[in-house]
Design an enzyme around this catalytic site. Structure first.
Site, PDB file in Angstrom:
ATOM      1  N   ASN A 163      49.867  33.661  26.855  1.00  0.00           N
ATOM      2  CA  ASN A 163      48.757  32.719  26.839  1.00  0.00           C
ATOM      3  C   ASN A 163      47.449  33.415  26.496  1.00  0.00           C
ATOM      4  O   ASN A 163      47.240  34.574  26.840  1.00  0.00           O
ATOM      5  CB  ASN A 163      48.644  31.986  28.188  1.00  0.00           C
ATOM      6  CG  ASN A 163      47.664  32.653  29.137  1.00  0.00           C
ATOM      7  OD1 ASN A 163      46.457  32.439  29.043  1.00  0.00           O
ATOM      8  ND2 ASN A 163      48.192  33.482  30.045  1.00  0.00           N
ATOM      9  N   PHE A 166      40.321  30.689  30.223  1.00  0.00           N
ATOM     10  CA  PHE A 166      39.663  30.042  31.367  1.00  0.00           C
ATOM     11  C   PHE A 166      39.142  28.647  31.004  1.00  0.00           C
ATOM     12  O   PHE A 166      38.000  28.289  31.323  1.00  0.00           O
ATOM     13  CB  PHE A 166      38.503  30.896  31.890  1.00  0.00           C
ATOM     14  CG  PHE A 166      38.883  32.170  32.583  1.00  0.00           C
ATOM     15  CD1 PHE A 166      40.194  32.455  32.919  1.00  0.00           C
ATOM     16  CD2 PHE A 166      37.905  33.105  32.915  1.00  0.00           C
ATOM     17  CE1 PHE A 166      40.537  33.636  33.566  1.00  0.00           C
ATOM     18  CE2 PHE A 166      38.234  34.289  33.569  1.00  0.00           C
ATOM     19  CZ  PHE A 166      39.546  34.551  33.884  1.00  0.00           C
ATOM     20  N   SER A 178      41.945  38.969  33.653  1.00  0.00           N
ATOM     21  CA  SER A 178      42.511  38.252  32.511  1.00  0.00           C
ATOM     22  C   SER A 178      42.138  38.972  31.220  1.00  0.00           C
ATOM     23  O   SER A 178      40.999  39.409  31.056  1.00  0.00           O
ATOM     24  CB  SER A 178      41.976  36.819  32.459  1.00  0.00           C
ATOM     25  OG  SER A 178      42.321  36.215  31.218  1.00  0.00           O
ATOM     26  N   ASN A 238      41.853  37.503  28.389  1.00  0.00           N
ATOM     27  CA  ASN A 238      41.442  36.478  27.427  1.00  0.00           C
ATOM     28  C   ASN A 238      39.960  36.118  27.466  1.00  0.00           C
ATOM     29  O   ASN A 238      39.528  35.230  26.743  1.00  0.00           O
ATOM     30  CB  ASN A 238      42.284  35.214  27.645  1.00  0.00           C
ATOM     31  CG  ASN A 238      43.760  35.478  27.452  1.00  0.00           C
ATOM     32  OD1 ASN A 238      44.148  36.151  26.510  1.00  0.00           O
ATOM     33  ND2 ASN A 238      44.580  34.986  28.363  1.00  0.00           N
ATOM     34  N   THR A 239      39.191  36.789  28.319  1.00  0.00           N
ATOM     35  CA  THR A 239      37.735  36.635  28.329  1.00  0.00           C
ATOM     36  C   THR A 239      37.139  37.979  27.935  1.00  0.00           C
ATOM     37  O   THR A 239      37.351  38.969  28.638  1.00  0.00           O
ATOM     38  CB  THR A 239      37.224  36.215  29.718  1.00  0.00           C
ATOM     39  OG1 THR A 239      37.747  34.929  30.036  1.00  0.00           O
ATOM     40  CG2 THR A 239      35.706  36.161  29.748  1.00  0.00           C
ATOM     41  N   LYS A 289      41.831  40.211  42.165  1.00  0.00           N
ATOM     42  CA  LYS A 289      43.062  40.175  41.366  1.00  0.00           C
ATOM     43  C   LYS A 289      43.005  41.227  40.275  1.00  0.00           C
ATOM     44  O   LYS A 289      42.039  41.286  39.503  1.00  0.00           O
ATOM     45  CB  LYS A 289      43.273  38.789  40.747  1.00  0.00           C
ATOM     46  CG  LYS A 289      44.633  38.633  40.050  1.00  0.00           C
ATOM     47  CD  LYS A 289      44.914  37.188  39.712  1.00  0.00           C
ATOM     48  CE  LYS A 289      46.334  37.015  39.163  1.00  0.00           C
ATOM     49  NZ  LYS A 289      46.659  35.598  38.900  1.00  0.00           N
ATOM     50  N   ASN A 346      48.009  40.347  37.401  1.00  0.00           N
ATOM     51  CA  ASN A 346      47.763  39.390  36.330  1.00  0.00           C
ATOM     52  C   ASN A 346      48.662  39.702  35.144  1.00  0.00           C
ATOM     53  O   ASN A 346      49.494  40.600  35.193  1.00  0.00           O
ATOM     54  CB  ASN A 346      46.276  39.454  35.927  1.00  0.00           C
ATOM     55  CG  ASN A 346      45.747  38.108  35.462  1.00  0.00           C
ATOM     56  OD1 ASN A 346      46.462  37.334  34.837  1.00  0.00           O
ATOM     57  ND2 ASN A 346      44.489  37.834  35.769  1.00  0.00           N
TER      58      ASN A 346
END
Length: 363
Positions: free
Chosen positions: A116, A120, A182, A184-185, A222, A251
């Site tokens: 993915n 967010f 994450s 993805n940011t 996390k 994560n």
């Protein structure tokens, strides 16, 4: 039955649209006023050996739904009725944001994995707070609130950005997770560096104390499996030093090593975090590393590659007090949580553990 449906129908439909359809069906059935409680009684494992108390919160069982499934608090009650002992909402950011362009969620069935790059996507802290305020007190599940950095927030604005989310959402949380892991940011994982992370966590804790008077909200951080071993140790040392309640590990990963799916197919999907079965070995190892440093008094919530009750049992005996899954649920279907809890209870009984807490860290 679900396995046949998944293999022959669901896997042929793009992952994000079918997630929306499936979540809508869950809310429509398990969230319904009359049918929902019946679903809950049917799918909730009742064995008392599963009940556990962690950081002062009573959990009906140690299996939670990980952050990512319900980003906007649209169905926490319905999800809990599928047999989950708690639901972690989010990741939620201070400001609403659409996330990355679609397609951004992909299945790797041969690996029982997902990729993915959602970014967010959520409606923001204020909108989520309004939904949580409307939840009835009766039947309210144990809720974790996972907060992350808004994409538009600069590194200098990150602390205030997290503070805003903590202030808006802390009063609804049984625990809060600061997500700095994450992939993805842009720039988010830089916040995992202890020198940056420590003042961020202190600020969030300060905000929770100020905004939730009369109750201490447990605070966890996390992290990802992609941290080097010395960095995992550094985060664990910082957790102890700051007096945090624990760590959520782990994560998604940016690694694509060891996949069964052909490399060209994986490459064609592009960037993103990998979740699911390929994370199992690394996530298991991180639990052991953390427990050795954290000692017995702080909580580890283990997530990553948990698909069976035996997986959950191994994480618990390695040192996790609670476990979570997302991808296992996607591949396992609506009765998966009950199956997991039934198998876990059986293993606890077989090994003469009177409770989940008695099994934690025994390996």
């Amino acid at each position: 039955m679900y396995d046949l449906l998944f293999r022959h129908v669901l896997r042929r439909i793009p992952a994000e649209p079918i997630h929306g359809v499936a979540f809508g069906a869950i809310r429509g059935v398990a969230g319904a006023p009359l049918i929902g409680p019946c679903v809950g009684r049917l799918l909730t494992a009742s064995d008392q050996v599963l009940q556990t108390r962690v950081f002062g919160v009573d959990f009906p069982n140690p299996l939670g739904l990980a952050a990512g499934f319900d980003k906007d608090a649209r169905g926490p009650v319905a999800l809990s009725r599928l047999g989950f002992g708690f639901v972690e909402l989010g990741t939620i950011t201070a400001r609403p944001q659409p996330g990355n362009p679609a397609p951004r969620l992909f299945r790797l069935p041969a690996d029982k994995a997902l990729v993915n790059r959602m970014g967010f996507n959520n409606s923001g802290a204020d909108a989520v707070a309004a939904r949580l305020a409307a939840l009835p007190a009766e039947g309210r599940p144990v809720l974790g609130i996972n907060i992350g950095k808004s994409k538009v927030a600069t590194p200098e604005e990150a602390i205030d950005d997290y503070r805003y989310s903590a202030r808006a959402l802390g009063r609804f949380a049984d625990y809060v997770v600061v997500n700095v892991s994450s992939p993805n940011t842009p720039g988010l994982r830089d916040l995992q560096q202890v020198g940056v992370l420590s003042p961020l966590l202190e600020a969030v804790r300060e905000e929770l104390v100020a905004s939730v008077p009369g109750r201490t909200v447990p605070l966890l951080v996390k992290i990802t499996t992609d941290l080097a071993a010395e960095d995992v140790d550094a985060v664990a040392d910082m957790t102890v030093k700051l007096g945090l309640d624990g760590v959520v590990a782990t994560n998604t990963t940016t690694s694509r090593a060891g996949l069964r799916t052909p490399a060209d197919e994986v490459a064609a999907l592009g960037a993103g975090g990998l979740s699911g079965l390929p994370l199992a070995e690394a996530a298991q190892a991180v639990v052991g590393t953390l427990r050795a440093t954290l000692g017995p008094d702080r909580t580890i919530i283990s997530v990553g590659g948990i698909f069976t009750g035996e997986d959950a049992y191994r994480r618990i005996t390695a040192g996790a007090s609670l476990v979570q899954s997302y991808t296992g649920f996607v591949y396992g279907g609506g009765t998966w949580a009950r199956m997991m809890n039934t198998e876990l209870a059986s293993l606890l009984h077989q090994n003469a553990f009177p409770s989940v807490a008695a099994a934690v860290g025994t390996a």
